[in-house]
Scaffold this active site. Structure first.
Site, PDB file in Angstrom:
ATOM      1  N   VAL A   1       0.835  -1.201   0.000  1.00  0.00           N
ATOM      2  CA  VAL A   1       0.000   0.000   0.000  1.00  0.00           C
ATOM      3  C   VAL A   1       0.870   1.251   0.000  1.00  0.00           C
ATOM      4  CG1 VAL A   1      -1.759   1.292   1.263  1.00  0.00           C
ATOM      5  CG2 VAL A   1      -1.886  -1.197   1.137  1.00  0.00           C
ATOM      6  N   TYR A   2       1.934   1.245   0.783  1.00  0.00           N
ATOM      7  CA  TYR A   2       2.834   2.399   0.833  1.00  0.00           C
ATOM      8  C   TYR A   2       3.429   2.680  -0.545  1.00  0.00           C
ATOM      9  CZ  TYR A   2       6.666   5.454   2.135  1.00  0.00           C
ATOM     10  OH  TYR A   2       7.527   6.508   2.212  1.00  0.00           O
ATOM     11  N   CYS A   3       3.925   1.623  -1.217  1.00  0.00           N
ATOM     12  CA  CYS A   3       4.510   1.808  -2.545  1.00  0.00           C
ATOM     13  C   CYS A   3       3.470   2.322  -3.538  1.00  0.00           C
ATOM     14  CB  CYS A   3       5.094   0.487  -3.043  1.00  0.00           C
ATOM     15  SG  CYS A   3       6.641   0.032  -2.242  1.00  0.00           S
TER      16      CYS A   3
ATOM     17  N   SER B   1       0.852   4.127  -2.886  1.00  0.00           N
ATOM     18  CA  SER B   1       0.548   5.531  -2.606  1.00  0.00           C
ATOM     19  C   SER B   1       1.658   6.447  -3.107  1.00  0.00           C
ATOM     20  CB  SER B   1       0.321   5.741  -1.100  1.00  0.00           C
ATOM     21  OG  SER B   1       1.513   5.574  -0.359  1.00  0.00           O
TER      22      SER B   1
ATOM     23  N   ALA C   1      12.321   4.160   4.406  1.00  0.00           N
ATOM     24  CA  ALA C   1      12.093   5.537   3.980  1.00  0.00           C
ATOM     25  C   ALA C   1      10.653   5.954   4.146  1.00  0.00           C
ATOM     26  CB  ALA C   1      12.514   5.701   2.518  1.00  0.00           C
TER      27      ALA C   1
END
Length: 293
Positions: free
Chosen positions: A157-159, A161, A287
């Site tokens: 999900v982070y990638c 977004s 990160a």
């Protein structure tokens, strides 16, 4: 065309820690007013006192706001309008990440990440950029992450977004060429900053070696310098820049193979120890994983 930082009003989200805080510190002697936005009012007030001690003439507006709540963002913008605060430069620095297999992630956490990483910068930009275009001067600095162009098991999900922010920023920049509004994206990898204790990454990912990391201050400095030059995208840190170039020529199947190694270790409950490059190794997994918003 340079963004109107000097003697302008700069709004910074995620200002209470990490890169956002360092950007505020480095602009304290340049901007006329800094609007500091984050969820932690106490940290914002501490930063305000620090900035005032450095530059007593600086205007500092503290706005406590949970960017995961659109109504809070609306309230923030309404407050600025009522107080006649005209934002010249918007810095979308807040971000939220997590480290878990997707099926084990709660929907509330997924929704929270998407609101902070996608909805909040979209809403803030939409409400503010029209006034910049009308004034024929302004700037938007979006702080993303290396994950925007990578595969990272445990951070699907982070990638996603960050990839959204990448596409949005590049397209918006093209739309705004010739309007007087400068748009730049920052895509850092391993930055020394506060890592979200709830992400789970600390127990599952080994920290990167010192030669791969850069300080939040250096990241902020390189971001501001690139922004002022009108650079479309900046990768702070020499090592990260070279590894990004390498990553750009790697075939997609090689990236999948590298990601598969990490995915298998994660599925088996083993620490992800081996970095392949900053986007699939320590840099990507750490990160931007921060609760500051």
């Amino acid at each position: 065309m340079r963004p109107p930082i000097d003697s302008g009003t700069v709004l910074i989200t995620g200002a209470s820690s990490g890169v956002g805080r360092e950007i505020a510190r480095q602009l304290a002697f340049r901007a006329r007013t800094l609007v500091l936005v984050a969820r932690s009012e106490e940290r914002l007030e501490t930063l305000r006192d620090e900035l005032h001690a450095r530059n007593p003439t600086l205007g500092v507006v503290v706005e406590q706001c949970d960017l995961a709540q659109p109504e809070d963002v609306d309230a923030l913008l309404d407050s600025l309008r009522r107080n006649l605060v005209h934002v010249d430069v918007l810095v979308n620095s807040a971000g939220l990440g997590d480290y878990s297999l997707y099926e084990r992630e709660s929907w509330s956490r997924i929704h929270q990440m998407m609101r902070v990483n996608v909805t909040a910068p979209l809403l803030l930009t939409h409400r503010l950029v029209r006034h910049m275009v009308a004034r024929k001067r302004g700037g938007i600095l979006n702080v993303g992450a290396a994950g925007g162009n990578s595969f990272a098991p445990g951070m699907a999900v982070y990638c996603a977004s960050r990839r959204f922010l990448d596409g949005f920023t590049e397209s918006l920049r093209l739309e705004l060429l010739g309007t007087g509004v400068v748009v730049t994206q920052v895509s850092p990898a391993a930055v020394d900053t506060r890592v979200d204790e709830q992400s789970g990454a600390e127990d599952q990912v080994a920290p990167p070696p010192a030669w791969m990391r850069i300080s939040a201050a250096r990241c902020a400095s390189e971001a501001i310098a690139a922004f002022e030059r009108g650079v479309p995208r900046v990768h702070p840190g020499l090592t990260h820049r070279w590894m990004t170039r390498l990553n750009s020529i790697l075939p997609r199947r090689a990236k999948r193979a590298a990601g598969l190694v990490a995915a298998r270790r994660l599925r088996q409950g083993e620490p992800v120890l081996e970095p392949v490059h900053p986007h699939l190794g320590w840099g990507l997994l750490l990160a931007g994983v921060s609760e500051e918003r």
